[in-house]
Design a protein around this motif. Structure first.
Motif, PDB file in Angstrom:
ATOM      1  N   ASP A   3      12.534  14.474  44.056  1.00 30.28           N
ATOM      2  CA  ASP A   3      12.969  15.294  45.175  1.00 30.28           C
ATOM      3  C   ASP A   3      14.210  16.066  44.753  1.00 30.28           C
ATOM      4  OD1 ASP A   3      13.850  16.424  47.525  1.00 30.28           O
ATOM      5  OD2 ASP A   3      14.031  14.542  48.626  1.00 30.28           O
ATOM      6  N   ASN A  26       6.459  11.534  55.960  1.00 30.50           N
ATOM      7  CA  ASN A  26       7.624  10.716  55.641  1.00 30.50           C
ATOM      8  C   ASN A  26       7.483   9.411  56.431  1.00 30.50           C
ATOM      9  OD1 ASN A  26      10.223   9.477  56.027  1.00 30.50           O
ATOM     10  ND2 ASN A  26      11.188  11.370  55.381  1.00 30.50           N
ATOM     11  N   ARG A  80       9.702   6.900  56.217  1.00 38.62           N
ATOM     12  CA  ARG A  80      11.007   6.240  56.302  1.00 38.62           C
ATOM     13  C   ARG A  80      11.819   6.664  57.511  1.00 38.62           C
ATOM     14  NH1 ARG A  80      13.155   6.583  50.056  1.00 38.62           N
ATOM     15  NH2 ARG A  80      11.553   5.260  49.156  1.00 38.62           N
ATOM     16  N   SER A  81      11.427   7.744  58.173  1.00 39.38           N
ATOM     17  CA  SER A  81      12.226   8.280  59.272  1.00 39.38           C
ATOM     18  C   SER A  81      11.384   8.405  60.525  1.00 39.38           C
ATOM     19  CB  SER A  81      12.797   9.651  58.894  1.00 39.38           C
ATOM     20  OG  SER A  81      13.614   9.552  57.758  1.00 39.38           O
ATOM     21  N   LEU A  86      13.017  13.605  62.008  1.00 40.58           N
ATOM     22  CA  LEU A  86      12.388  14.605  61.145  1.00 40.58           C
ATOM     23  C   LEU A  86      12.287  15.959  61.842  1.00 40.58           C
ATOM     24  CD1 LEU A  86       9.661  12.369  59.524  1.00 40.58           C
ATOM     25  CD2 LEU A  86      11.728  13.255  58.441  1.00 40.58           C
ATOM     26  N   VAL A  96       8.355  18.410  57.071  1.00 38.98           N
ATOM     27  CA  VAL A  96       7.611  17.174  56.895  1.00 38.98           C
ATOM     28  C   VAL A  96       7.391  16.526  58.253  1.00 38.98           C
ATOM     29  CG1 VAL A  96       9.687  15.777  56.490  1.00 38.98           C
ATOM     30  CG2 VAL A  96       7.514  15.063  55.507  1.00 38.98           C
TER      31      VAL A  96
END
Length: 196
Positions: A73, A107, A109-110, A115, A140
């Motif tokens: 990333d 994603n 993780r969030s 987001l 995302v």
């Protein structure tokens, strides 16, 4: 004296492995083909933490033979962890044909709310990272529904604190302490909310 002392003690550090391999590949070009034959595929995760030496080593080995899979990333490369170099990352990315660039759309993780807040914030600029478009922001979506618990005392998924408006007599160190206390307070509140 460090290189001599390590040599006398028979010690190698992680960086020595890379530097020694780089030197060996430069002095013995056939070594690249031998390594590629023994290890026909390479995958480097967290490639945003690469540096010029690591990239040169893998480029020499896999440039002609491939496949070399790089996962990273570029937005994280700006932090320079472990000597990471954003310019090396971008050089590597530019050397790969566009048909072989892939972006993860989800994603895990969030939260969806966080987001969406990031997407809204970063879509306000054509060049959000101020790097002449070298690093783009990819929108995302969330891969999961949301938090396991709700934090009733923290109402917004993303908050921006404006320390520009703080009294001009306050020092940078005092602002850093204020930020640390505010973040610690938020973490404590989240833990309390989770416990309840």
């Amino acid at each position: 004296q460090l290189p001599q002392r390590k040599l006398m003690a028979g010690l190698l550090a992680f960086d020595d492995l890379l530097v020694n391999l780089q030197s060996a590949l430069q002095s013995r070009p056939s070594l690249a083909q031998q390594l590629a034959a023994r290890y026909p595929v390479a995958l480097i995760d967290e490639f945003q933490d690469t540096d010029p030496i690591q990239y040169e080593v893998f480029d020499r080995i896999y440039h002609q033979t491939g496949p070399l899979v790089l996962v990273g990333d570029p937005k994280q490369a700006i932090y320079g962890f472990r000597g990471a170099d954003i310019h090396t990352y971008l050089l590597a990315a530019d050397s790969i044909e566009a048909d072989y660039h892939y972006t993860l759309a989800l994603n895990f993780r969030s939260t969806p709310e966080l987001l969406q807040a990031f997407n809204t914030l970063f879509e306000q600029s054509h060049d959000p990272f101020r790097n002449q478009g070298s690093v783009a922001y990819e929108t995302v979506a969330a891969g999961k529904k949301g938090l396991l618990f709700h934090a009733p005392t923290i109402h917004s998924p993303l908050r921006c604190w404006d320390y520009e408006s703080v009294d001009e007599t306050i020092s940078a160190k005092q602002v850093q302490e204020l930020i640390a206390k505010t973040v610690a307070s938020d973490i404590a509140q989240l833990l309390l909310d989770a416990a309840q």
